[in-house]
Motif scaffolding. Sequence first.
Motif, short mmCIF file in Angstrom:
data_model
loop_
_atom_site.label_atom_id
_atom_site.label_comp_id
_atom_site.label_asym_id
_atom_site.label_seq_id
_atom_site.Cartn_x
_atom_site.Cartn_y
_atom_site.Cartn_z
N GLN B 71 64.42 32.83 5.65
CA GLN B 71 65.50 31.83 5.68
C GLN B 71 64.98 30.49 6.19
O GLN B 71 65.35 29.44 5.67
CB GLN B 71 66.63 32.32 6.57
N ALA B 72 64.11 30.56 7.22
CA ALA B 72 63.57 29.32 7.79
C ALA B 72 62.74 28.58 6.74
O ALA B 72 62.83 27.36 6.62
CB ALA B 72 62.73 29.65 9.01
N ARG B 73 61.94 29.35 5.98
CA ARG B 73 61.11 28.71 4.94
C ARG B 73 61.97 28.07 3.86
O ARG B 73 61.70 26.97 3.42
CB ARG B 73 60.18 29.77 4.33
N ARG B 75 65.00 27.02 4.16
CA ARG B 75 65.65 25.84 4.72
C ARG B 75 64.70 24.65 4.75
O ARG B 75 65.06 23.53 4.41
CB ARG B 75 66.18 26.19 6.12
N ARG B 76 63.45 24.94 5.16
CA ARG B 76 62.46 23.85 5.24
C ARG B 76 62.14 23.30 3.85
O ARG B 76 62.03 22.10 3.65
CB ARG B 76 61.19 24.33 5.95
N ARG B 79 64.82 21.08 2.82
CA ARG B 79 64.76 19.79 3.51
C ARG B 79 63.69 18.90 2.90
O ARG B 79 63.86 17.70 2.73
CB ARG B 79 64.48 20.00 4.99
#
Lengths: 184, 159
Positions: B71-73, B75-76, B79
């Motif tokens: 999820q973090a990847r 999201r990044r 962005r």
Amino acid sequence: MAVPGSPGIAAVEAQERTAMDEAAFRELYTRTARPLWGYLARSTGSDTLADDLLQETYFRMVRAGFQPEGEEHARNYLFKVATNLVRDHYRSPKKDTLPLEHSPAVEGPGHRVRLRRDVQRLLEKLKPRERELLWLGHVEQFSHQEIAEILGLKPGSIRLLLFRARRKLAGLLTEADLGPEIMK
Amino acid sequence: MKPLTCHHEPQILQNARQVSLSAGAREHLAVCEVCTTALQVDQLLFADAGRIPSLDKLPDPALVWWRSRQQARLRRAERVTMPIQIAERLALALGALGLIIGLSLTWPLLGATFDQWVAGWARGLSQALPLGGSSLILALTGSLFLLVGFGLYSQWAER
């Protein structure tokens, strides 16, 4: 060339390097998951939902690249995120709470399950904020200042709110004739 | 006015959690409503907290970690690519605006050419196929429906 307004690949890579690694995450999870789950389960009244919200709490922490500056900092942060998730859940029109009887985590001898259900029924009669206040104050033993930060309330109001919530729960215990029985 | 707190409360709760209550604490509880209520609630919640399942019955930390990283990847990546997406949308909007302005400026010329083209096309079609005007409209409508259907299907398949 970095696109204006974007964090840029270098910044993303830097964030990746400073973010928590798996070992640190596991350690933090081991220390915090049980109390956090308990808080979520008692706040929402559903063990299944608590499982989901517990995972979402950690997802958000990792996504935000959170770096704990100590045990208290991590605990406060996680409980704050969890509280916001519970609020979001209550605000959303689609709520999927399961009745406790169907919850997979309720196991054990018959009287313990009955006792657990009695406690759950009593807690359900409280407002979500009252449940949160009591759990944070009594079980997690957060200070009034910390409770105020987690719940987004004024520190000065915690004493009165906690007093009212306690009195309400004690009244419910007496009404249900569970006072001495439940403590055995 | 009733007091909201009692200065004995932390000590009494601490004692009750760790060891049994002393005689002095019991005497105090008999006269202090604040401490009695606090103890009653504290014991109930503590007993309930003791029934929280063990760590192995909670979601697996390895799985939570892996999904968090995914999820973090994502999201990044979102962005990082956001300016590109904004630029794409802006270009599309500007293109559409340009097309509308261009069409409105050249419409007299385009309209006349289009009329000629449609008339010629309809004449040729009616000579090639022995169809009436209504059949032509029917065929065009059918084609339009086919095109719309195909468009909807492509969108559904993509999703």
